[in-house]
Design a protein around this motif. Structure first.
Motif, short mmCIF file in Angstrom:
data_model
loop_
_atom_site.label_atom_id
_atom_site.label_comp_id
_atom_site.label_asym_id
_atom_site.label_seq_id
_atom_site.Cartn_x
_atom_site.Cartn_y
_atom_site.Cartn_z
N LEU A 14 0.81 -1.21 0.00
CA LEU A 14 0.00 0.00 0.00
C LEU A 14 0.85 1.26 0.00
O LEU A 14 0.46 2.28 -0.58
N LEU A 15 2.02 1.21 0.63
CA LEU A 15 2.88 2.39 0.69
C LEU A 15 3.41 2.80 -0.68
O LEU A 15 3.84 3.94 -0.87
N THR A 16 3.38 1.92 -1.64
CA THR A 16 3.92 2.21 -2.97
C THR A 16 2.88 2.81 -3.92
O THR A 16 3.23 3.17 -5.06
N LEU A 17 1.64 2.93 -3.49
CA LEU A 17 0.57 3.35 -4.40
C LEU A 17 0.67 4.83 -4.78
O LEU A 17 0.56 5.71 -3.93
N VAL A 77 9.19 4.27 3.54
CA VAL A 77 8.88 5.50 4.28
C VAL A 77 9.81 6.62 3.82
O VAL A 77 9.37 7.77 3.62
N GLU A 78 11.09 6.32 3.66
CA GLU A 78 12.05 7.34 3.22
C GLU A 78 11.66 7.91 1.86
O GLU A 78 11.77 9.13 1.62
N ASP A 84 -1.12 7.83 -7.34
CA ASP A 84 -2.53 8.17 -7.48
C ASP A 84 -3.27 7.23 -8.44
O ASP A 84 -4.35 6.73 -8.13
N ALA A 85 -2.67 6.98 -9.60
CA ALA A 85 -3.35 6.14 -10.60
C ALA A 85 -3.53 4.72 -10.08
O ALA A 85 -4.60 4.11 -10.24
N ALA A 86 -2.51 4.18 -9.42
CA ALA A 86 -2.60 2.82 -8.89
C ALA A 86 -3.61 2.75 -7.75
O ALA A 86 -4.34 1.76 -7.61
N PHE A 87 -3.66 3.82 -6.94
CA PHE A 87 -4.65 3.87 -5.86
C PHE A 87 -6.06 3.83 -6.42
O PHE A 87 -6.92 3.08 -5.96
N ARG A 88 -6.31 4.64 -7.44
CA ARG A 88 -7.64 4.70 -8.04
C ARG A 88 -8.02 3.37 -8.68
O ARG A 88 -9.18 2.94 -8.61
N GLU A 89 -7.05 2.72 -9.30
CA GLU A 89 -7.34 1.43 -9.92
C GLU A 89 -7.65 0.38 -8.87
O GLU A 89 -8.61 -0.39 -9.01
N LYS A 90 -6.85 0.33 -7.81
CA LYS A 90 -7.03 -0.69 -6.79
C LYS A 90 -8.36 -0.55 -6.06
O LYS A 90 -9.01 -1.54 -5.73
N PHE A 91 -8.77 0.71 -5.80
CA PHE A 91 -9.97 0.93 -5.01
C PHE A 91 -11.17 1.39 -5.85
O PHE A 91 -12.11 1.98 -5.32
N ALA A 92 -11.12 1.11 -7.14
CA ALA A 92 -12.27 1.42 -8.00
C ALA A 92 -13.51 0.71 -7.47
O ALA A 92 -13.48 -0.49 -7.21
N GLY A 93 -14.60 1.45 -7.30
CA GLY A 93 -15.83 0.86 -6.81
C GLY A 93 -15.89 0.71 -5.31
O GLY A 93 -16.93 0.31 -4.76
N SER A 94 -14.79 1.00 -4.61
CA SER A 94 -14.73 0.85 -3.16
C SER A 94 -14.95 2.21 -2.49
O SER A 94 -14.55 3.25 -3.04
N PRO A 95 -15.56 2.25 -1.30
CA PRO A 95 -15.69 3.53 -0.59
C PRO A 95 -14.35 4.13 -0.22
O PRO A 95 -14.24 5.35 -0.01
#
Length: 381
Positions: free
Chosen positions: A283-286, A328-329, A288-299
């Motif tokens: 999750l730390l590597t996400l 983190v760095e 914006d585009a990857a975040f949107r793809e992973k959580f598409a349809g999710s609250p």
């Protein structure tokens, strides 16, 4: 306003509603009146007056409409309350011990329930309107409707000491929706309170968000902090968050009534495999585009990538996992000050003194909030 044509006896309409609701996947259905929750308005007003709603300005802005259901629709004579079970297969509290994993609230581990329930409410409302000719309106969570008091007055359950609805059949795991109608369907009896002397939900809260039984201070609630709160997480709550990165199920999961809950929910409400126990490292590597793809349809998608990564960094700081340090760095130079500030805190928890000092001296930070995080990390514990 369209009143029912050729009125059908209320008993037959109720039978029709129950049959259609169950066919659509609802687990409970009951009826109340719009004026059945007169005491809920003053309680909500006191909640807002005390500032316990935090930065949820919409609660103050919609206070009048939220407090009085007929303010939303003055002609409504009945409120059909519907509930859908989303109980988990396993106790979500077990995940809190896996500090290298992220805990996402049970309700958010699959599709956004608003989408699932609203479509079915509309289908039921349309069938009801076609059968009766009566006007209807559908509401689910996003509208200023006090669903929990209405569901309690309809007899689906009662509001427990954690302020959430509790059912003798489904425990604390119910999604709610409502259909307002001008048809007079009578009213079911309200459910009585069965909490007794139990205070498990109050005692388990990691941040002491319950000033008293049946009262919630949202400003201290991890669900509010991880979802609604837009700025840096207040320092006093960070350690208590543990690995909870979206919402918090503690007060729900500990409820003794859950032992009677029937896990009958459908696949669309079951946890996605990749959201049941996601790794913090992933999750730390996400971006914006990857975040949107992973959580598409999710609250989860609604809070945006930056707030989400803020939450994951707090969990990383609580993990005691030094192997997360390189990730983190990397986030110390993220474009978002919100992310950079949380990365400083995580760094201060995971890095040794020499590594921390090296990175602090190398930082060329211009944001005041992020610099405040660096200074806070230098203060004695």
């Amino acid at each position: 306003m369209r009143s029912p044509r050729n009125p059908v006896p209320a008993a037959r309409l109720r039978e029709f509603i129950e049959t259609e609701a169950k066919a659509l996947g609802f687990d409970a259905v009951a009826v109340t009146r719009p004026d059945a929750i007169a005491e809920a308005g003053p309680r909500l007003g006191a909640f807002v007056e005390a500032g316990r709603h935090g930065t949820m300005e919409w609660m103050a802005e919609t206070l009048e409409r939220r407090a009085h259901p007929n303010a939303l629709w003055s002609e409504a004579r009945s409120v059909i309350m519907l509930a859908m079970n989303y109980g988990p297969d396993e106790n979500p509290l077990a995940l809190l011990d896996q500090r290298d994993r992220a805990a996402i609230s049970v309700y958010a581990r699959n599709r956004d329930y608003h989408d699932i329930i609203k479509g079915r409410l509309k289908t039921l409302a349309q069938k009801f309107a076609a059968r009766t000719g009566a006007d209807v309106k559908v509401f689910v969570d996003t509208a200023p409707v006090m669903e929990k008091p209405l569901a309690a007055s309809a007899g689906i359950g009662w509001q427990g000491k954690h302020t959430n609805l509790v059912s003798r059949e489904f425990g604390s795991w119910l999604f709610l929706g409502s259909i307002f109608t001008v048809a007079d369907l009578g009213a079911d009896a309200a459910e009585s309170d069965h909490c007794g002397s139990c205070r498990a939900c109050i005692d388990i809260c990691p941040t002491n968000a319950f000033p008293a039984p049946y009262q919630l201070d949202a400003r201290r609630c991890i669900s509010y902090l991880t979802i609604e709160h837009k700025g840096p997480i207040p320092h006093e709550f960070r350690a208590a968050m543990g690995n909870r990165i979206y919402g918090c199920d503690d007060c729900l999961a500990v409820c003794p009534w859950n032992k009677f809950a029937k896990v009958t929910r459908e696949a669309k409400l079951a946890a996605r495999d990749d959201l049941a126990t996601p790794a913090l490292a992933e999750l730390l590597t996400l971006e914006d585009a990857a975040f949107r793809e992973k959580f598409a349809g999710s609250p989860v998608k609604r809070i945006g990538r930056d707030r989400f990564i803020r939450n994951v960094l707090i969990a990383a700081g609580n993990s005691n996992e030094a192997r997360l340090l390189p990730l983190v760095e990397t986030l110390l130079v993220d474009p978002s000050p919100l992310v950079r500030g949380a990365a400083v805190w995580a760094l201060s928890r995971l890095a040794g003194q020499d590594a921390f000092d090296r990175l602090r001296l190398a930082a060329k930070e211009e944001d005041d909030d992020v610099n405040a995080e660096w200074m806070h990390a230098l203060e004695p514990a």
